[in-house]
Design an enzyme around this catalytic site. Structure first.
Site, short mmCIF file in Angstrom:
data_model
loop_
_atom_site.label_atom_id
_atom_site.label_comp_id
_atom_site.label_asym_id
_atom_site.label_seq_id
_atom_site.Cartn_x
_atom_site.Cartn_y
_atom_site.Cartn_z
N ARG A 1 -94.60 96.88 14.89
CA ARG A 1 -93.91 96.38 16.08
C ARG A 1 -92.42 96.16 15.85
NH1 ARG A 1 -97.39 91.72 18.67
NH2 ARG A 1 -95.88 92.01 20.34
N PRO B 1 -97.33 86.26 10.42
CA PRO B 1 -97.54 85.70 9.07
C PRO B 1 -96.87 84.33 8.91
CG PRO B 1 -96.60 87.93 8.96
CD PRO B 1 -96.55 87.49 10.39
N GLU B 2 -97.63 83.36 8.40
CA GLU B 2 -97.08 82.05 8.09
C GLU B 2 -96.84 81.98 6.59
OE1 GLU B 2 -99.27 78.94 10.19
OE2 GLU B 2 -99.59 80.26 11.88
N ARG C 1 -84.60 64.30 17.33
CA ARG C 1 -85.22 65.05 18.41
C ARG C 1 -85.57 64.10 19.54
NH1 ARG C 1 -87.00 70.10 16.30
NH2 ARG C 1 -88.11 70.46 18.22
N HIS D 1 -95.06 103.96 10.11
CA HIS D 1 -94.65 102.55 10.18
C HIS D 1 -94.23 101.98 8.84
CE1 HIS D 1 -95.99 102.63 14.28
NE2 HIS D 1 -97.23 102.87 13.94
#
Ligand SMILES: [Zn+2]
Length: 266
Positions: A111, A2-3, A152, A93
């Site tokens: 998961r 999920p974003e 960076r 789950h």
């Protein structure tokens, strides 16, 4: 995975529970999604508490309950939130179930790469307050982005977009969408961007995040027509702008799609 827009969609699934008391909180004790959480403290604090507020920040969710109880959720790879009828029996789950008079709020995660946190206090928990500013917030300024990119020294711009401390909630497809709209080759070193390119990236990142929240985040709708999103998954997809065949390669460890014509290599 999920974003940010999917996370917002899941937050909304618990909205019908706002302002209502939790009669009982059921948890799968000992599951790794609850690492660090005292199960008895959690269930005792939520029993009888009202769900009063919910928020998302990038991929993180925070739910505030009366009595100063907070539940934080990260959905990981396969987590989801939903609501079922009051008499629903949670499945294998469904690791957290908040039973209310007219429904059950469920956190589901087959998961179990997700995480549930529990905190007490009047103020939001410290981990929440320390999260980096989300892309759509006023704190996500051009200056902040320029500064972070200049630090960076190594690595492609695609890796910078996937860095959750810089672009919280942005995942693989959103990163490709932002780069395609910014006309940047995903392999361009992050530190090599010109000032004009950084400005464009900042604008497009905000636009992609805002639009995704408005479309996917509301009803799991698709992003608008003409987005790379609609073709990037297909083998042999072509650029929505110019029809050029899309390139595909692993960049920053993720399958990346781009258009060589729109996003020329430097
Ligand atoms: Zn193109």
């Amino acid at each position: 995975m999920p974003e940010l827009a999917e996370v917002e969609f899941f937050r909304k699934q618990w909205e019908p529970g706002l302002g209502k008391r939790v009669q009982e909180a059921l948890i799968h004790e000992g599951k790794r999604v609850f690492r660090g959480v005292d199960p008895e403290a959690l269930t005792a604090a939520l029993k009888g508490a009202k769900l009063v507020d919910s928020q998302t920040r990038g991929k993180q969710l925070l739910f505030r309950f009366s009595g100063g109880a907070w539940i934080g959720i990260h959905l990981g790879m396969s987590g989801s939130l939903r609501r079922e009828a009051h008499d629903f029996t949670p499945g294998k789950h469904d690791h957290l179930a908040l039973v209310q008079a007219d429904g059950v709020l469920l956190y589901h995660d087959p998961r179990m790469f997700g995480r549930v946190r529990f905190d007490r206090g009047k103020q939001p928990p410290e981990w929440w307050s320390q999260l980096p500013p989300v892309v759509t917030s006023p704190e996500f300024t051009q200056a902040r982005l320029a500064e972070a990119l200049s630090r960076r020294k190594l690595g492609p711009i695609k890796a910078a977009l996937l860095d959750q401390s810089l672009f919280p909630g942005v995942g693989n497809w959103m990163a490709d969408e932002i780069l395609w709209r910014s006309r940047l080759d995903p392999r361009t070193p992050a530190a090599a961007l010109t000032s004009a390119e950084r400005t464009e990236l900042w604008k497009q990142a905000r636009l992609v995040c805002r639009t995704s929240l408005r479309t996917i985040g509301v009803d799991w709708g698709d992003p608008p027509p003409g987005w790379l999103f609609h073709v990037r998954w297909k083998k042999g997809g072509s650029c929505p702008r110019d029809g050029e065949s899309l390139q595909r390669a692993e960049v920053a460890g993720r399958t990346t799609a781009w258009c060589e014509r729109c996003q020329p290599a430097n």
